[in-house]
Design an enzyme around this catalytic site. Structure first.
Site, PDB file in Angstrom:
ATOM      1  N   GLU A   1      -8.297   8.639  43.377  1.00 37.73           N
ATOM      2  CA  GLU A   1      -9.034   8.994  44.594  1.00 37.73           C
ATOM      3  C   GLU A   1     -10.381   9.627  44.254  1.00 37.73           C
ATOM      4  O   GLU A   1     -10.447  10.585  43.467  1.00 37.73           O
ATOM      5  CB  GLU A   1      -8.199   9.963  45.456  1.00 37.73           C
ATOM      6  CG  GLU A   1      -8.940  10.379  46.734  1.00 37.73           C
ATOM      7  CD  GLU A   1      -8.067  11.004  47.806  1.00 37.73           C
ATOM      8  OE1 GLU A   1      -6.823  11.018  47.649  1.00 37.73           O
ATOM      9  OE2 GLU A   1      -8.631  11.467  48.811  1.00 37.73           O
TER      10      GLU A   1
ATOM     11  N   ASP B   1       5.056  10.712  50.080  1.00 38.81           N
ATOM     12  CA  ASP B   1       4.479  11.814  49.316  1.00 38.81           C
ATOM     13  C   ASP B   1       5.453  12.970  49.190  1.00 38.81           C
ATOM     14  O   ASP B   1       6.113  13.342  50.177  1.00 38.81           O
ATOM     15  CB  ASP B   1       3.215  12.344  50.013  1.00 38.81           C
ATOM     16  CG  ASP B   1       1.944  11.744  49.463  1.00 38.81           C
ATOM     17  OD1 ASP B   1       1.941  11.298  48.293  1.00 38.81           O
ATOM     18  OD2 ASP B   1       0.940  11.722  50.208  1.00 38.81           O
TER      19      ASP B   1
ATOM     20  N   GLU C   1       1.123  14.440  43.039  1.00 40.25           N
ATOM     21  CA  GLU C   1      -0.233  14.623  42.517  1.00 40.25           C
ATOM     22  C   GLU C   1      -0.201  15.207  41.113  1.00 40.25           C
ATOM     23  O   GLU C   1       0.634  16.054  40.796  1.00 40.25           O
ATOM     24  CB  GLU C   1      -1.036  15.541  43.459  1.00 40.25           C
ATOM     25  CG  GLU C   1      -1.240  14.922  44.843  1.00 40.25           C
ATOM     26  CD  GLU C   1      -2.130  15.756  45.766  1.00 40.25           C
ATOM     27  OE1 GLU C   1      -2.598  16.859  45.359  1.00 40.25           O
ATOM     28  OE2 GLU C   1      -2.354  15.299  46.907  1.00 40.25           O
TER      29      GLU C   1
ATOM     30  N   ASP D   1       1.023  12.575  52.823  1.00 37.11           N
ATOM     31  CA  ASP D   1       0.932  13.914  53.414  1.00 37.11           C
ATOM     32  C   ASP D   1      -0.427  14.089  54.100  1.00 37.11           C
ATOM     33  O   ASP D   1      -0.689  15.124  54.701  1.00 37.11           O
ATOM     34  CB  ASP D   1       1.205  15.017  52.380  1.00 37.11           C
ATOM     35  CG  ASP D   1       0.222  15.032  51.242  1.00 37.11           C
ATOM     36  OD1 ASP D   1      -0.659  14.153  51.175  1.00 37.11           O
ATOM     37  OD2 ASP D   1       0.327  15.944  50.390  1.00 37.11           O
ATOM     38  N   SER D   2      -1.265  13.040  54.060  1.00 38.77           N
ATOM     39  CA  SER D   2      -2.444  12.990  54.931  1.00 38.77           C
ATOM     40  C   SER D   2      -1.996  13.070  56.392  1.00 38.77           C
ATOM     41  O   SER D   2      -2.823  13.326  57.276  1.00 38.77           O
ATOM     42  CB  SER D   2      -3.242  11.704  54.692  1.00 38.77           C
ATOM     43  OG  SER D   2      -2.417  10.554  54.826  1.00 38.77           O
TER      44      SER D   2
ATOM     45  N   LYS E   1       5.538   9.712  45.728  1.00 37.04           N
ATOM     46  CA  LYS E   1       4.260   9.950  45.067  1.00 37.04           C
ATOM     47  C   LYS E   1       4.074  11.439  44.890  1.00 37.04           C
ATOM     48  O   LYS E   1       4.439  12.223  45.762  1.00 37.04           O
ATOM     49  CB  LYS E   1       3.108   9.354  45.886  1.00 37.04           C
ATOM     50  CG  LYS E   1       1.730   9.578  45.258  1.00 37.04           C
ATOM     51  CD  LYS E   1       0.667   8.664  45.844  1.00 37.04           C
ATOM     52  CE  LYS E   1       0.168   9.058  47.207  1.00 37.04           C
ATOM     53  NZ  LYS E   1      -0.431  10.411  47.271  1.00 37.04           N
TER      54      LYS E   1
HETATM   55  O1  KIV Z   1      -1.682  11.198  51.755  1.00 33.46           O
HETATM   56  C1  KIV Z   1      -2.338  10.154  51.599  1.00 33.46           C
HETATM   57  O2  KIV Z   1      -2.725   9.447  52.561  1.00 33.46           O
HETATM   58  C2  KIV Z   1      -2.660   9.749  50.235  1.00 33.46           C
HETATM   59  C3  KIV Z   1      -3.544   8.558  50.057  1.00 33.46           C
HETATM   60  C4  KIV Z   1      -4.936   8.870  50.447  1.00 33.46           C
HETATM   61  C5  KIV Z   1      -3.477   8.003  48.680  1.00 33.46           C
HETATM   62  O3  KIV Z   1      -2.223  10.382  49.321  1.00 33.46           O
HETATM   63 NA    NA Z   2      -1.279  12.352  49.861  1.00 32.71          NA
END
Ligand code: KIV
Ligand code: NA
Length: 266
Positions: free
Chosen positions: A183, A84, A116, A45-46, A114
């Site tokens: 992280e 994510d 959090e 989600d970056s 993934k």
């Molecule tokens: O969203 C993302 O890019 C991430 C990584 C930095 C682990 O969660």
């Molecule tokens: Na992320």
């Protein structure tokens, strides 16, 4: 040739083999990384700040994640694709988490998701894993909490915070997670977490002692505008390369030297 699986990653930890992970948000970029042999690609989600032009990861929606994840799956043959769960797509209830994880698996075709949090996401992780959804946990600096953190400070400093992070990692593992992203945590703590878990740790700003390392692709390739975190190593300067290409094209068009004879039909 089949895709990398979570079992392959478990074996890698047993053999003491490190592995790289990169983010990807679109098919052609994902294809480049797949062909380069990157075994795990994260549709992070970056994308919020690195691909979609938002301020941070908070506004990213499920529909956006499904669209980007489907493109990354279509662009790749071998990598395990992890997507994510974006902010607000899993915190309401384990049932909400399962509903949205199933969307990413069925509509986009990803092999894992993934989310959090450790203890705060343990019930959701358990339900997903029971349902057959491989789950990667994400601890330490969890960017979806940017407003609660008041920025992006290093996490796990001090005895109490370190103890809590280790407890969160063990809880994620007990809940069934197949890996844990760490992280922005002190390297010494990441080493301790890595030694305490049988599942792999994936570090980003967590030192060289993790089982795997992840970077945001736009950071590591020099596509991110403005400043990047201290933990980023820049392996290319794509902003400069693309800018040069755009300026050269522009000059050719304005000067009338493009298209030339070889680009022209008669
Ligand atoms: O969203 C993302 O890019 C991430 C990584 C930095 C682990 O969660
Ligand atoms: Na992320």
């Amino acid at each position: 040739s089949r895709r990398v699986t979570v079992r392959d990653l478990a074996s890698a930890k047993q053999r003491g083999e490190r592995w790289p992970m990169l983010t990807a948000y679109d098919a052609p970029t994902a294809a480049v990384f797949d062909e380069a042999g990157i075994p795990v690609l994260l549709v992070g989600d970056s994308a919020g700040n690195c691909h979609l032009g938002y301020e941070n990861t908070v506004p990213v929606t499920m529909d956006e994640m499904v669209m980007m994840s489907a493109a990354v799956v279509r662009g790749t043959k071998r990598a395990l694709i992890v997507a994510d769960l974006p902010f607000g797509s899993y915190q309401e209830s384990p049932a909400q988490a399962l509903h949205n994880a199933v969307r990413l698996m069925k509509e986009a075709g990803v092999g894992a998701v993934k989310l959090e949090g450790g203890e705060r996401s343990a019930a959701a992780t358990e339900l997903l894993v029971q349902a057959g959804v491989p789950v990667m946990a994400h601890l330490g600096l969890t960017p979806q909490s940017v407003h609660a953190f008041g920025g992006y400070p290093v996490q796990g400093r001090g005895d109490e915070a370190a103890h809590q992070l280790l407890a969160d990692a063990k809880t994620a593992q007990s809940a069934g997670a197949f890996a844990v992203v760490l992280e922005a945590v002190p390297a010494e703590l990441a080493v301790q977490v890595t030694a305490s878990l049988h599942i792999p740790t994936v570090g980003i700003g967590a030192g060289v002692g993790c089982d795997a390392q992840v970077l945001v692709w736009t950071d590591m390739a020099g596509m991110t505008g403005g400043r990047v975190p201290k933990f980023v190593k820049q392996y290319a300067d794509l902003r400069a390369t693309l800018g040069d290409a755009a300026r050269a094209f522009s000059a050719d068009v304005i000067g009338g030297s493009f298209p030339a004879a070889e680009h022209t039909f008669h």
